[in-house]
Design an enzyme around this catalytic site. Structure first.
Site, short mmCIF file in Angstrom:
data_model
loop_
_atom_site.label_atom_id
_atom_site.label_comp_id
_atom_site.label_asym_id
_atom_site.label_seq_id
_atom_site.Cartn_x
_atom_site.Cartn_y
_atom_site.Cartn_z
N GLU A 19 -26.01 0.17 10.99
CA GLU A 19 -26.78 0.28 12.23
C GLU A 19 -25.92 0.12 13.49
O GLU A 19 -26.38 0.42 14.58
CB GLU A 19 -27.90 -0.76 12.25
CG GLU A 19 -27.43 -2.20 12.34
CD GLU A 19 -28.25 -2.97 13.35
OE1 GLU A 19 -29.34 -2.53 13.74
OE2 GLU A 19 -27.77 -4.03 13.78
N ASN A 47 -32.22 -3.35 13.70
CA ASN A 47 -32.90 -3.23 14.98
C ASN A 47 -32.25 -2.21 15.92
O ASN A 47 -32.84 -1.82 16.92
CB ASN A 47 -32.98 -4.60 15.68
CG ASN A 47 -31.61 -5.18 15.99
OD1 ASN A 47 -30.82 -5.43 15.09
ND2 ASN A 47 -31.33 -5.42 17.26
N HIS A 48 -31.03 -1.75 15.59
CA HIS A 48 -30.39 -0.70 16.38
C HIS A 48 -30.55 0.69 15.75
O HIS A 48 -29.83 1.62 16.11
CB HIS A 48 -28.90 -1.00 16.57
CG HIS A 48 -28.63 -2.18 17.46
ND1 HIS A 48 -28.85 -2.14 18.82
CD2 HIS A 48 -28.17 -3.42 17.18
CE1 HIS A 48 -28.52 -3.31 19.35
NE2 HIS A 48 -28.11 -4.11 18.37
N HIS A 130 -32.40 -7.91 7.60
CA HIS A 130 -31.74 -7.84 8.90
C HIS A 130 -32.48 -8.78 9.85
O HIS A 130 -33.52 -8.43 10.41
CB HIS A 130 -31.79 -6.40 9.40
CG HIS A 130 -30.81 -6.12 10.49
ND1 HIS A 130 -29.48 -5.86 10.26
CD2 HIS A 130 -30.97 -6.06 11.84
CE1 HIS A 130 -28.87 -5.64 11.40
NE2 HIS A 130 -29.74 -5.76 12.38
N HIS A 155 -26.98 -8.69 10.53
CA HIS A 155 -27.37 -8.75 11.94
C HIS A 155 -26.53 -9.68 12.79
O HIS A 155 -26.19 -9.34 13.92
CB HIS A 155 -28.85 -9.11 12.13
CG HIS A 155 -29.26 -9.20 13.56
ND1 HIS A 155 -29.26 -8.09 14.41
CD2 HIS A 155 -29.69 -10.24 14.34
CE1 HIS A 155 -29.67 -8.46 15.61
NE2 HIS A 155 -29.93 -9.74 15.60
N HIS A 157 -23.43 -10.69 12.43
CA HIS A 157 -22.02 -10.27 12.48
C HIS A 157 -21.05 -11.35 12.01
O HIS A 157 -19.85 -11.10 11.97
CB HIS A 157 -21.60 -9.84 13.90
CG HIS A 157 -22.33 -8.65 14.42
ND1 HIS A 157 -21.67 -7.50 14.86
CD2 HIS A 157 -23.64 -8.39 14.59
CE1 HIS A 157 -22.55 -6.61 15.27
NE2 HIS A 157 -23.76 -7.13 15.12
#
Length: 244
Positions: A19, A47-48, A130, A155, A157
């Site tokens: 994403e 979410n991206h 996520h 999510h 990172h």
């Protein structure tokens, strides 16, 4: 690094979260195809998902890419699929959390319905959750214990250090980590982000080009039961070349 990782682990199936693949903002068809050409069998999102408008042109036609299944009804794409590689099959499910993220459908209810349906024909199931909140991810791990083979968070990172095989046989890791610069902030140039935090003014984020890091995980599953038998974090850094 995929050739080296393949040589060490001999994986049947490789899954990547994509994403943020297009400079941190969604994914394009060209990048997705590059991933597939490298030997990645399935791509999850988050979410991206919709950040790059190109995705609307191919997500409905590419069964190897999934977006969170608890997005609203009628959303393009699919929330789960079954990928095949080297004579094996793996069902993959994508869910998105609700804590500190936009309000969407209940990932626990939606996830349970999907996994129960998949289990009628598939023992080996991976769930990419996520989500932002550690507590929500851990809750999903226990909730899915014994139903899914692997529950891995994405999510934030930052790779977590809580890899465990839960009592019901589900391999769990709160966050798989990221692939990108280790010298920036979550893959972006640090100066722009520090400026935003210290001034509260808008700032343009740019992908950092510093030394890289690669995070992930390796899992072995019992095909007869779907239970995980081994879970190992993958952590690589440029110039260090250490697989731990």
């Amino acid at each position: 690094m995929l050739p080296s990782l393949k040589s060490k682990y001999q994986p049947h199936i490789i899954i990547a979260n994509g994403e943020n693949a297009a400079a941190g903002r969604g994914i394009t068809a060209a990048i997705a195809n590059e991933f597939f050409n490298w030997g990645i069998h399935g791509i999850t999102m988050g979410n991206h998902t919709w950040d790059n408008k190109d995705i609307f042109e191919f997500i409905d036609d590419e069964p190897r890419i999934i977006r969170p299944a608890n997005f609203p009804p009628g959303t393009p794409g699919r929330g789960y699929t079954v990928v095949k590689g080297n004579g094996k099959q793996l069902a993959i499910v994508n869910l998105q959390g609700r804590t500190f993220l936009p309000a969407i459908d209940d990932p626990f209810r939606v996830g349970e319905e999907i996994v129960e349906e998949l289990r009628r024909e598939h023992k080996c199931i991976l769930v990419d959750f996520h989500a932002e909140a550690t507590s929500e991810k851990i809750a999903m791990g226990y909730f899915m214990d014994g139903m899914a083979s692997i529950v891995v968070g994405t999510h934030t990172h930052v790779q977590s250090n809580d890899d465990v095989i839960l009592p019901g046989g589900t391999a769990y890791l709160t966050d798989a980590g990221m692939v990108g610069s280790r010298e920036g902030i979550l893959g972006m140039e640090k100066d722009a982000i520090i400026y935003k935090f210290t001034t509260q003014l808008p700032s343009r984020f740019v992908v950092d080009e510093g030394k890289w890091q690669l995070h992930g995980l390796f899992a072995e599953l019992d095909e007869a039961t779907g239970r995980a038998t081994r879970l190992e974090k993958i952590r690589l850094r440029e110039d260090e070349w250490v697989m731990s």
